[in-house]
Write an enzyme that holds these catalytic residues in place. Structure first.
Site, PDB file in Angstrom:
ATOM      1  N   GLU A 340      53.702  27.695 118.285  1.00  0.00           N
ATOM      2  CA  GLU A 340      54.537  28.376 117.272  1.00  0.00           C
ATOM      3  C   GLU A 340      54.103  28.097 115.835  1.00  0.00           C
ATOM      4  O   GLU A 340      54.933  27.918 114.952  1.00  0.00           O
ATOM      5  CB  GLU A 340      56.016  28.010 117.496  1.00  0.00           C
ATOM      6  CG  GLU A 340      56.498  28.532 118.848  1.00  0.00           C
ATOM      7  CD  GLU A 340      57.940  28.137 119.203  1.00  0.00           C
ATOM      8  OE1 GLU A 340      58.603  27.468 118.401  1.00  0.00           O
ATOM      9  OE2 GLU A 340      58.381  28.513 120.314  1.00  0.00           O
ATOM     10  N   GLU A 447      55.705  33.168 128.402  1.00  0.00           N
ATOM     11  CA  GLU A 447      57.028  32.613 128.740  1.00  0.00           C
ATOM     12  C   GLU A 447      58.030  33.754 128.965  1.00  0.00           C
ATOM     13  O   GLU A 447      59.181  33.674 128.514  1.00  0.00           O
ATOM     14  CB  GLU A 447      57.524  31.699 127.611  1.00  0.00           C
ATOM     15  CG  GLU A 447      56.518  30.628 127.202  1.00  0.00           C
ATOM     16  CD  GLU A 447      57.027  29.683 126.104  1.00  0.00           C
ATOM     17  OE1 GLU A 447      58.210  29.779 125.727  1.00  0.00           O
ATOM     18  OE2 GLU A 447      56.235  28.861 125.632  1.00  0.00           O
TER      19      GLU A 447
END
Ligand code: NAG
Ligand code: NAG
Ligand code: NAG
Ligand code: NAG
Ligand code: NAG
Ligand code: NAG
Ligand code: NAG
Ligand code: NAG
Ligand code: NAG
Length: 569
Positions: A340, A447
């Site tokens: 991220e 994910e």
């Protein structure tokens, strides 16, 4: 067991990305793969002739457009802007349930900035539909889209942060598709990019065609990695183990390799759980993505890390990366190196702008064969989040890969794909995959999940099909699972291991994408001609009268293949 890991790693080296694209023909609902990250001197004509946009190429000056400020002759200009949303606009009618693909060519009067297309829905809600990094001196391609939740009017606007620059646009297009058209495009693409034809020619020993021979084809290994996240309950819950092993060959440990899990107290590393999970996956031939070395969000540091001075952090982080990467060297198919880092910059703030870059280079140095991923959320799942837009993702990627040392790195694009509630904007998702896909690196949906809601199963299927049908996507991992393991967002099996509707979708796709078995009967020429998903298959051919059977193994790849089967009885 090393062999299993080797097979896992081959995935990344044997799939030639560019080859795949050159095989793609022009398609009515086209993947516009020419370099959309490039900036060109002349814009192309509007896609789909502009779709429902009137005067899309400004052939009739600015007729049917509402202008802000000045205007040009061959394209439209918004000048003298004071607000970020000041721009030219056109009103269209959106119809409930339709998916709209948007595209336009954009230029700025100076500098470089992100320009977004914004739909003002019914005068009351602003929905962003796509973004591009536009520049002065050349045209950049803005792609995106919107799904209409209800029928209403929508005003198409363009947004850039710096109101003092002019926005120029040309070749604007908005093309609607029904759900059925969208699905059929996915299906066509799956035929093109995931399957190829195999022809069996069954004959008698004297080479005459054997009509009526039964050909049973069973997949033993899928080429496409479609996997599922896993957590520590796998170590203690036998039902969870059985559930997992009967379905998946690819996984990511949800939290167990993270720094906050392996070094809760500074200096006391404890890999007990992730080691045990890795042992379990090896025993069951399951390939593992490593997740993650660092996480750029301050919230998710080990508690003790948050208060370190920059020098202390540099030292602790150097230990961390060395420890975890060397420990699992050669055992993983991937590493999410700095998780991220488009949204967050904990390490950049403390250690300098190129912190991410340095950790990718370090991971590469420690384990040169494992593919190194960026891993980000909202990039293709939520158009409202400009921070991690495909354009910004691309900027960060360039930063990470800028040095010559990075050129040999096996690198890939990770997109988390945590979808929230509401109908997924597949048009935006596709435009993001198109944009990132033409950079040339493999893309994984890392994910994939969708929030609980009445249509969760339907939406999950749409998202998974969109990913599987896109040629740039090379793997899909879901963050989902059974209730007993705590997967309560995208629940695939309830407390009693009864398959949920969303779980049924997953099982259906596993089977549709290749497990089989397929049965076919040879025609009068002794021929069975069938399109199979890439993978390994066991084939059994049975004589219609004698019931004698022959077995063979085949490997289905990009090429058409032809198998002669001679029956000796
Ligand atoms: C476009 O503009 C022309 C000229 O003003 C007008 O006749 C036409 O109805 C407009 N078309 C639409 C779809 O608004
Ligand atoms: C834009 O602003 C400039 C100077 O502020 C002015 O000369 C010009 O007329 C304006 N253009 C339009 C179309 O309003
Ligand atoms: C659109 O806005 C009008 C008033 O501005 C409102 O009456 C109407 O219900 C809205 N339509 C939708 C679908 O929200
Ligand atoms: C070939 O073999 C099949 C099965 O044994 C037999 O039925 C057929 O007559 C043979 N044909 C020729 C041309 O020998
Ligand atoms: C390491 O972690 C395991 C699993 O949580 C735990 O049982 C064990 O006591 C830990 N070891 C140490 C030395 O803390
Ligand atoms: C990282 O940034 C610093 C300061 O900008 C620079 O001196 C250094 O060369 C950079 N390192 C790399 C590997 O690019
Ligand atoms: C559709 O609904 C979703 C979720 O409710 C929302 O995020 C999205 O903005 C809506 N789209 C439109 C076009 O209103
Ligand atoms: C879902 O699971 C998380 C973590 O296991 C837990 O914190 C949360 O309360 C659960 N939510 C529901 C609705 O059960
Ligand atoms: C096909 O492969 C399987 C392993 O998947 C092996 O057990 C079998 O012997 C092979 N059969 C043939 C005919 O090669």
């Amino acid at each position: 067991m090393k062999v299993a890991t080797k097979l896992c790693n081959l995935l990344f080296t044997t799939i030639s990305f560019l080859l795949l694209f050159s095989g793609l023909g022009v398609d009515s609902m086209d993947y516009d793969y020419f370099a959309t990250t490039k900036c060109i001197t002349e814009p192309h004509k509007a896609q789909y002739g502009g779709g429902i946009i009137v005067n899309p190429d400004f052939d009739h000056n600015i007729e049917n457009w509402t202008v802000f400020g000045n205007n040009g002759n061959r394209f439209i200009i918004a000048s003298n802007r004071t607000q970020t949303l000041d721009s030219f606009s056109q009103k269209v009618l959106l119809k409930k349930e339709l998916l709209y693909m948007f595209s336009a060519w954009i230029q700025l009067s100076e500098g470089s900035d992100i320009v977004s297309v914004v739909f003002n829905i019914n005068g009351s809600e602003l929905v962003r539909g796509g973004h591009v990094i536009a520049k002065n001196g050349c045209w950049s391609f803005l792609k995106g889209g919107i799904v209409a939740n209800f029928s209403s009017s929508a005003e198409i606007l363009f947004e850039s942060n710096n109101p003092s620059v002019e926005i120029w646009a040309d070749s604007v297009s908005l093309q609607p598709f029904t759900k059925e058209e969208w699905r059929s495009h996915q299906d066509n693409n799956i035929e093109k990019v995931r399957k190829s034809r195999v022809r069996f020619h069954v004959s008698n020993a004297n080479e005459t065609a054997l009509e009526g021979a039964k050909v049973v084809i069973k997949q033993t290994k899928a080429n496409f990695p479609f996997g599922c996240g896993m957590n520590q309950h796998i170590l203690t819950n036998g039902d969870y183990r059985d559930w997992f092993v009967s379905r998946f060959k690819y996984t990511t440990f949800t939290n167990q390799m993270k720094w906050y899990s392996t070094e809760i107290i500074q200096g006391q590393e404890n890999y007990t759980i992730s080691d045990a999970m890795l042992k379990f996956t090896k025993e069951n031939g399951i390939c593992v993505r490593g997740h993650n070395i660092f996480w750029d969000d301050e919230k998710y540091q080990p508690e003790w890390v948050k208060s370190l001075s920059p020098d202390e952090l540099r030292e602790a982080a150097a230990k961390r990366i060395k420890s975890v990467v060397t420990r699992y060297k050669g055992e993983l198919i991937a590493w999410d190196v700095v998780n991220e880092n488009v949204h967050f910059h904990f390490y950049e703030d403390k250690l300098g702008e190129n912190a991410s870059e340095l950790y990718y280079l370090r991971a590469y140095e420690l384990d040169p064969t494992t593919t190194l991923f960026m891993n980000e959320y909202n990039t293709i799942e939520y158009s409202g989040d400009k921070v991690a837009s495909p354009a910004n993702y691309f900027n960060k990627l360039n930063e990470i890969l800028q040095s010559p040392e990075a050129s040999e790195m096996s690198f890939a694009i990770g997109l988390q794909c945590h979808f929230g509630s509401g109908r997924p904007n597949l048009a935006y998702m596709r435009s993001g995959l198109d944009f990132l896909g033409q950079i040339g690196f493999p893309i994984w949906l890392t994910e994939t999940s969708v929030d609980p809601q009445p249509k969760q199963a339907e939406y999950f299927e749409e998202i998974l099909r969109e990913g599987y049908s896109h040629p740039a996507v090379k793997g899909i991992i879901m963050f989902a699972g059974p209730a007993q393991a705590g997967f309560n967002t995208t629940l695939l099996a309830d407390e009693n291991f009864k398959t949920t509707p969303t779980g049924k979708v997953v099982d259906k796709l596993i089977s549709e994408w290749g497990i089989g078995p397929y049965t076919a009967i040879a025609d009068h020429r002794g021929i069975v001609d069938i399109a199979l998903h890439y993978g390994e298959y066991d084939v059994t051919v049975t004589h219609p009268l004698t019931q004698h059977s022959e077995k063979l193994n085949i490997s289905v790849g990009k090429e058409f293949s032809h198998k002669n089967v001679k029956m000796h009885a």
